[in-house]
Motif scaffolding. Structure first.
Motif, PDB file in Angstrom:
ATOM      1  N   ARG A   1       4.400  10.248  -7.286  1.00  0.00           N
ATOM      2  CA  ARG A   1       5.788  10.715  -7.757  1.00  0.00           C
ATOM      3  C   ARG A   1       5.469  11.488  -9.004  1.00  0.00           C
ATOM      4  O   ARG A   1       6.124  12.598  -7.863  1.00  0.00           O
ATOM      5  CB  ARG A   1       5.764   9.100  -8.179  1.00  0.00           C
ATOM      6  CG  ARG A   1       7.817   9.331  -8.569  1.00  0.00           C
ATOM      7  CD  ARG A   1       7.706   8.069  -9.085  1.00  0.00           C
ATOM      8  NE  ARG A   1       6.971   6.799 -10.242  1.00  0.00           N
ATOM      9  CZ  ARG A   1       7.148   5.930 -10.681  1.00  0.00           C
ATOM     10  NH1 ARG A   1       8.126   5.725  -9.818  1.00  0.00           N
ATOM     11  NH2 ARG A   1       6.243   6.082 -11.974  1.00  0.00           N
ATOM     12  N   ALA A   2       4.571  11.931  -9.870  1.00  0.00           N
ATOM     13  CA  ALA A   2       4.688  12.781 -10.449  1.00  0.00           C
ATOM     14  C   ALA A   2       4.163  13.930 -10.019  1.00  0.00           C
ATOM     15  O   ALA A   2       5.474  14.237  -9.921  1.00  0.00           O
ATOM     16  CB  ALA A   2       3.361  12.691 -11.981  1.00  0.00           C
ATOM     17  N   ALA A   3       3.231  14.798  -9.485  1.00  0.00           N
ATOM     18  CA  ALA A   3       3.244  15.604  -8.760  1.00  0.00           C
ATOM     19  C   ALA A   3       4.281  15.834  -7.823  1.00  0.00           C
ATOM     20  O   ALA A   3       4.228  16.977  -7.429  1.00  0.00           O
ATOM     21  CB  ALA A   3       1.549  15.499  -7.789  1.00  0.00           C
TER      22      ALA A   3
ATOM     23  N   ILE B   1      -2.534  19.549  -2.504  1.00  0.00           N
ATOM     24  CA  ILE B   1      -1.754  18.320  -3.712  1.00  0.00           C
ATOM     25  C   ILE B   1      -2.329  16.846  -3.161  1.00  0.00           C
ATOM     26  O   ILE B   1      -2.151  16.241  -3.726  1.00  0.00           O
ATOM     27  CB  ILE B   1      -0.932  18.764  -4.804  1.00  0.00           C
ATOM     28  CG1 ILE B   1      -1.518  20.307  -5.243  1.00  0.00           C
ATOM     29  CG2 ILE B   1      -0.864  17.486  -6.479  1.00  0.00           C
ATOM     30  CD1 ILE B   1      -2.660  19.562  -6.510  1.00  0.00           C
ATOM     31  N   ILE B   2      -1.025  16.608  -2.277  1.00  0.00           N
ATOM     32  CA  ILE B   2      -0.770  15.670  -1.578  1.00  0.00           C
ATOM     33  C   ILE B   2      -1.577  15.387  -0.703  1.00  0.00           C
ATOM     34  O   ILE B   2      -2.149  13.360  -1.368  1.00  0.00           O
ATOM     35  CB  ILE B   2       0.725  15.904  -0.527  1.00  0.00           C
ATOM     36  CG1 ILE B   2       1.743  16.176  -1.267  1.00  0.00           C
ATOM     37  CG2 ILE B   2       0.878  14.302   0.019  1.00  0.00           C
ATOM     38  CD1 ILE B   2       2.191  15.554  -2.390  1.00  0.00           C
TER      39      ILE B   2
ATOM     40  N   MET C   1       0.916  -0.870  -0.106  1.00  0.00           N
ATOM     41  CA  MET C   1      -0.111   0.211   0.206  1.00  0.00           C
ATOM     42  C   MET C   1       0.945   1.143   0.306  1.00  0.00           C
ATOM     43  O   MET C   1       0.351   2.835  -0.967  1.00  0.00           O
ATOM     44  CB  MET C   1      -0.644   0.369   0.719  1.00  0.00           C
ATOM     45  CG  MET C   1      -1.770   1.257   1.688  1.00  0.00           C
ATOM     46  SD  MET C   1      -3.166   1.338  -0.018  1.00  0.00           S
ATOM     47  CE  MET C   1      -4.245  -0.237  -0.043  1.00  0.00           C
ATOM     48  N   ARG C   2       1.719   0.784   0.899  1.00  0.00           N
ATOM     49  CA  ARG C   2       2.728   2.103   1.362  1.00  0.00           C
ATOM     50  C   ARG C   2       3.381   2.855  -0.711  1.00  0.00           C
ATOM     51  O   ARG C   2       3.535   3.625  -1.366  1.00  0.00           O
ATOM     52  CB  ARG C   2       3.587   1.792   2.117  1.00  0.00           C
ATOM     53  CG  ARG C   2       3.127   1.889   3.232  1.00  0.00           C
ATOM     54  CD  ARG C   2       4.870   2.363   4.086  1.00  0.00           C
ATOM     55  NE  ARG C   2       4.610   1.296   5.470  1.00  0.00           N
ATOM     56  CZ  ARG C   2       3.955  -0.162   5.828  1.00  0.00           C
ATOM     57  NH1 ARG C   2       4.615  -1.033   5.076  1.00  0.00           N
ATOM     58  NH2 ARG C   2       4.128   0.225   7.581  1.00  0.00           N
ATOM     59  N   TRP C   3       3.827   1.428  -0.823  1.00  0.00           N
ATOM     60  CA  TRP C   3       4.291   2.187  -3.021  1.00  0.00           C
ATOM     61  C   TRP C   3       3.231   2.452  -3.676  1.00  0.00           C
ATOM     62  O   TRP C   3       3.937   3.387  -4.829  1.00  0.00           O
ATOM     63  CB  TRP C   3       5.110   0.272  -3.342  1.00  0.00           C
ATOM     64  CG  TRP C   3       4.987   0.098  -4.589  1.00  0.00           C
ATOM     65  CD1 TRP C   3       4.503  -0.115  -5.803  1.00  0.00           C
ATOM     66  CD2 TRP C   3       6.151   1.246  -4.760  1.00  0.00           C
ATOM     67  NE1 TRP C   3       5.740   0.204  -6.453  1.00  0.00           N
ATOM     68  CE2 TRP C   3       7.059   0.742  -6.411  1.00  0.00           C
ATOM     69  CE3 TRP C   3       7.383   1.989  -4.450  1.00  0.00           C
ATOM     70  CZ2 TRP C   3       7.788   1.636  -7.167  1.00  0.00           C
ATOM     71  CZ3 TRP C   3       9.273   2.556  -5.340  1.00  0.00           C
ATOM     72  CH2 TRP C   3       8.500   2.479  -6.311  1.00  0.00           C
ATOM     73  N   VAL C   4       1.847   1.880  -3.719  1.00  0.00           N
ATOM     74  CA  VAL C   4       0.715   2.363  -4.126  1.00  0.00           C
ATOM     75  C   VAL C   4       1.048   3.954  -4.080  1.00  0.00           C
ATOM     76  O   VAL C   4       0.412   4.333  -5.075  1.00  0.00           O
ATOM     77  CB  VAL C   4      -0.335   1.646  -3.956  1.00  0.00           C
ATOM     78  CG1 VAL C   4      -1.510   2.195  -5.052  1.00  0.00           C
ATOM     79  CG2 VAL C   4      -0.315   0.028  -4.130  1.00  0.00           C
ATOM     80  N   ALA C   5       0.826   4.142  -3.092  1.00  0.00           N
ATOM     81  CA  ALA C   5       0.657   5.641  -2.327  1.00  0.00           C
ATOM     82  C   ALA C   5       1.673   6.541  -2.631  1.00  0.00           C
ATOM     83  O   ALA C   5       2.089   7.557  -3.796  1.00  0.00           O
ATOM     84  CB  ALA C   5       0.181   6.006  -0.806  1.00  0.00           C
ATOM     85  N   TRP C   6       2.953   5.965  -3.004  1.00  0.00           N
ATOM     86  CA  TRP C   6       4.296   6.787  -3.742  1.00  0.00           C
ATOM     87  C   TRP C   6       4.033   6.732  -5.130  1.00  0.00           C
ATOM     88  O   TRP C   6       3.927   7.433  -5.900  1.00  0.00           O
ATOM     89  CB  TRP C   6       5.817   6.060  -3.587  1.00  0.00           C
ATOM     90  CG  TRP C   6       6.555   5.613  -3.857  1.00  0.00           C
ATOM     91  CD1 TRP C   6       7.040   5.581  -4.768  1.00  0.00           C
ATOM     92  CD2 TRP C   6       7.759   7.643  -3.598  1.00  0.00           C
ATOM     93  NE1 TRP C   6       7.857   6.305  -5.693  1.00  0.00           N
ATOM     94  CE2 TRP C   6       8.208   7.323  -5.188  1.00  0.00           C
ATOM     95  CE3 TRP C   6       6.899   9.285  -3.748  1.00  0.00           C
ATOM     96  CZ2 TRP C   6       8.958   8.296  -5.529  1.00  0.00           C
ATOM     97  CZ3 TRP C   6       7.563  10.368  -3.967  1.00  0.00           C
ATOM     98  CH2 TRP C   6       9.132   9.696  -4.754  1.00  0.00           C
TER      99      TRP C   6
END
Length: 326
Positions: A10-12, A85-86, A1-6
């Motif tokens: 990431r682009a933003a 945004i985050i 889940m952490r990787w998905v959130a990152w």
């Protein structure tokens, strides 16, 4: 889940980092220009003896100073946009699309999903606003734009920009948990932060005025100076202090003069000019200020208040999330 959130943010994060780097280039160039001009004016001793070369140098400093307000507001705006945004990418976007159902069905409770998403978002906000905060603190100290213990100077020094980003993040998350619409959540969060910012500055201003307990006396008393034309010179106020009030006060007055004391004493200014010898023994000009040594305590107090508010908003968002229908 952490990787998905990152991956979602990431682009933003990269785009926001580019914006900060661009602002950093402007900040560095402007600060270096002002610093160079200040060195030339110091070499010529423009502060004590005015020479012909000081005029053009002073004019150049004023031209560069016109950028100060833009830079300060841009930094605060970037911190707010980072938080909004985050928050939209880490939490609110999934609520809007209802893709949270997938996370809730993968052996993960809603609280776990929320905490992991918020944790990644908070780290991203801190990672983006920390260098921004350091850069603005250096810029304000280099250019001498505002005393860091002043109301607006508090925002440009220390870690309040980080707190602004986290408060906006929490506001958008809380609004998203209720509205479940990304655009509306961002709009509500940013507007709400504007209200928080204005309220915090108003409260801070009142606190600073109440805590202004230091007094500096003018080195030459205008009423005893021959040919007094309304100009005074003083060295009593230390560097970095924020002057909250100045004016005439009775010499026999004990304590910090209030606004009423200043107003009453100013009414006697005309009479003082007519009888300087009498007024010299009864009145003098003073400045009331908050010393720079108060900055750490005031910064910690305001930062803790903002952080506690952020935690409260995130807690409210979690409670709302737990009551949503799957």
């Amino acid at each position: 889940m952490r990787w998905v959130a990152w991956r979602q943010a990431r682009a933003a994060i990269i785009a926001l980092a580019v914006v900060e780097i661009s602002l950093g280039a402007v900040v560095w160039y402007q600060a270096r220009q002002i610093q160079g001009l200040d060195r030339q004016m110091s070499f010529l001793r423009c502060n004590t003896s005015w020479v012909q070369a000081c005029g053009p140098l002073s004019a150049q400093v004023r031209q560069w100073d016109q950028w100060n307000v833009f830079i300060a507001l841009a930094a605060i705006a970037i911190a707010v946009v980072v938080g909004a945004i985050i928050a939209s990418l880490a939490v609110v976007g999934d609520l809007d699309r209802m893709s949270v159902r997938l996370g809730w069905t993968q052996s993960m409770t809603r609280s776990q999903w929320f905490l992991e998403k918020v944790g990644v978002g908070v780290l991203a906000v801190i990672g983006l606003t920390l260098p921004l905060s350091v850069m603005l603190a250096w810029w304000n100290a280099t250019t001498g734009y505002l005393p860091r213990v002043s109301v607006f100077g508090m925002s440009l020094s220390g870690g309040l920009l980080i707190c602004y980003g986290l408060v906006t993040f929490s506001l958008v998350v809380a609004a998203g948990a209720v509205l479940r619409r990304t655009g509306w959540a961002i709009a509500v969060g940013i507007v709400a932060f504007g209200g928080v910012f204005l309220a915090a500055n108003s409260i801070e201003s009142s606190i600073l005025v109440q805590q202004a307990t230091a007094i500096a006396f003018y080195t030459n008393d205008p009423v005893t100076t021959p040919g007094f034309q309304g100009q005074t010179f003083h060295t009593g106020t230390p560097s970095g202090a924020w002057i909250t009030a100045s004016g005439w006060a009775p010499r026999h007055y004990h304590g910090v003069p209030t606004a009423a004391v200043f107003n009453t004493s100013t009414e006697r200014l005309t009479a003082c000019k007519q009888s300087p010898a009498v007024c010299a023994s009864t009145m003098h000009l003073v400045e009331v200020y908050v010393p720079d040594s108060e900055f750490p305590r005031l910064q910690v107090e305001e930062g803790l208040a903002l952080l506690l508010g952020s935690f409260g908003l995130l807690g409210a968002g979690l409670l709302r999330l737990r009551r949503l229908e799957a």
